[in-house]
Design an enzyme around this catalytic site. Structure first.
Site, PDB file in Angstrom:
ATOM      1  N   ASP A 265      33.779  32.905  35.328  1.00 25.56           N
ATOM      2  CA  ASP A 265      32.822  33.734  34.585  1.00 25.56           C
ATOM      3  C   ASP A 265      31.768  32.847  33.935  1.00 25.56           C
ATOM      4  OD1 ASP A 265      34.439  35.879  35.224  1.00 25.56           O
ATOM      5  OD2 ASP A 265      35.505  35.835  33.303  1.00 25.56           O
TER       6      ASP A 265
HETATM    7  N1  URA Z   1      39.990  34.762  34.703  1.00 24.97           N
HETATM    8  C1  URA Z   1      38.971  35.224  33.942  1.00 24.97           C
HETATM    9  O1  URA Z   1      39.120  36.208  33.223  1.00 24.97           O
HETATM   10  N2  URA Z   1      37.795  34.589  34.014  1.00 24.97           N
HETATM   11  C2  URA Z   1      37.581  33.488  34.759  1.00 24.97           C
HETATM   12  O2  URA Z   1      36.483  32.949  34.755  1.00 24.97           O
HETATM   13  C3  URA Z   1      38.655  33.010  35.532  1.00 24.97           C
HETATM   14  C4  URA Z   1      39.845  33.672  35.488  1.00 24.97           C
END
Ligand code: URA
Length: 238
Positions: A105
């Site tokens: 993310d």
């Molecule tokens: N899980 C999440 O919620 N975000 C990420 O970036 C990776 C795994």
């Protein structure tokens, strides 16, 4: 494999094809110990030794970079609004065909692999491979022991999606380490949300047996050998 010298050099360095040709003309390139005489000479990528400025160039079909992804950049090859993980690559590591193997993310930090090897990424991301990823989550409150059991049992997300069993470890305070072998959208955040916690910060620290290099700072990138990149296919150390 036979390849034109200028192409060979530009595929292994930051030099463009034109710059590689100039380097050859400037006698900065040797083939088997002798200064290269022509830009279009065909070399044998397995047998010939090529140097640029005295440094040997070893043939590698694909490149593998370890990035310490900082917060605030998106895991995409291009974006009309946001800065991407490719935008922050130093110029000497830029190549055609690079992409992030998997996504973090925008606000997630940590280990991200950038490569031009589609097969490698496909294998790593294949749901059938169950490559284990380890994250350190900072939560809005101190987690209790039940989190460990919930991860082991397999958490059901708010929308009913069932997650495979994972692992959680309480690290003290509001921090927990989790290991999961799937890559559903916002998975770690949603798993914690299902248990009543908000993830305030998330960092990926390991994929398979490949650990985020502690010498990298957020935003930094380094090359990996194919052997190191393949550590993702070895079981995690958990
Ligand atoms: N899980 C999440 O919620 N975000 C990420 O970036 C990776 C795994």
């Amino acid at each position: 494999m036979k390849e034109r010298l200028d192409k060979f050099i530009s595929s292994l360095t930051a030099l463009s094809r034109k710059e590689a040709q100039k380097a050859i003309r400037d006698r900065r390139v040797t083939v088997n110990g002798a200064a290269a005489r022509a830009v279009d000479v065909k070399i044998d990528t397995d047998a010939d030794t090529v140097t640029l400025d005295g440094k040997a160039l070893t043939y590698q079909k694909h490149v593998y970079y370890m990035m310490y992804k900082p917060a605030g950049v998106v895991s995409a090859t291009e974006d009309r609004v946001e800065r991407t993980v490719l935008d922050i690559l130093p110029p000497e590591l830029r190549r055609n065909g690079l992409f992030p193997a998997g996504r973090l993310d925008k606000d997630t930090t940590g280990l991200l692999i950038v490569t031009d090897d589609g097969d490698y990424a496909h294998r790593m991301l294949s749901p059938r491979k169950h490559v284990v990823k380890r994250y350190i989550a900072t939560l809005d409150k101190e987690p209790d022991e039940s989190v460990v059991n919930s991860f082991a049992d397999g958490i059901v997300l708010g929308d009913g999606t069932v997650c495979r069993s994972g692992k959680a470890e309480l690290l003290g305070g509001t921090r927990a380490a989790v290991e999961i072998s799937e890559g559903k959208y916002h998975q770690v955040k949603r798993m914690f949300a299902a248990l009543g916690y908000h993830v305030e910060a998330l960092e990926r620290v390991r994929i398979g047996s490949l650990e985020l290099d502690g010498r990298l700072s957020p935003g930094e990138v380094r090359k990996m050998s194919p052997e190191e990149a393949n550590l993702v296919f070895q079981d995690g150390l958990a």
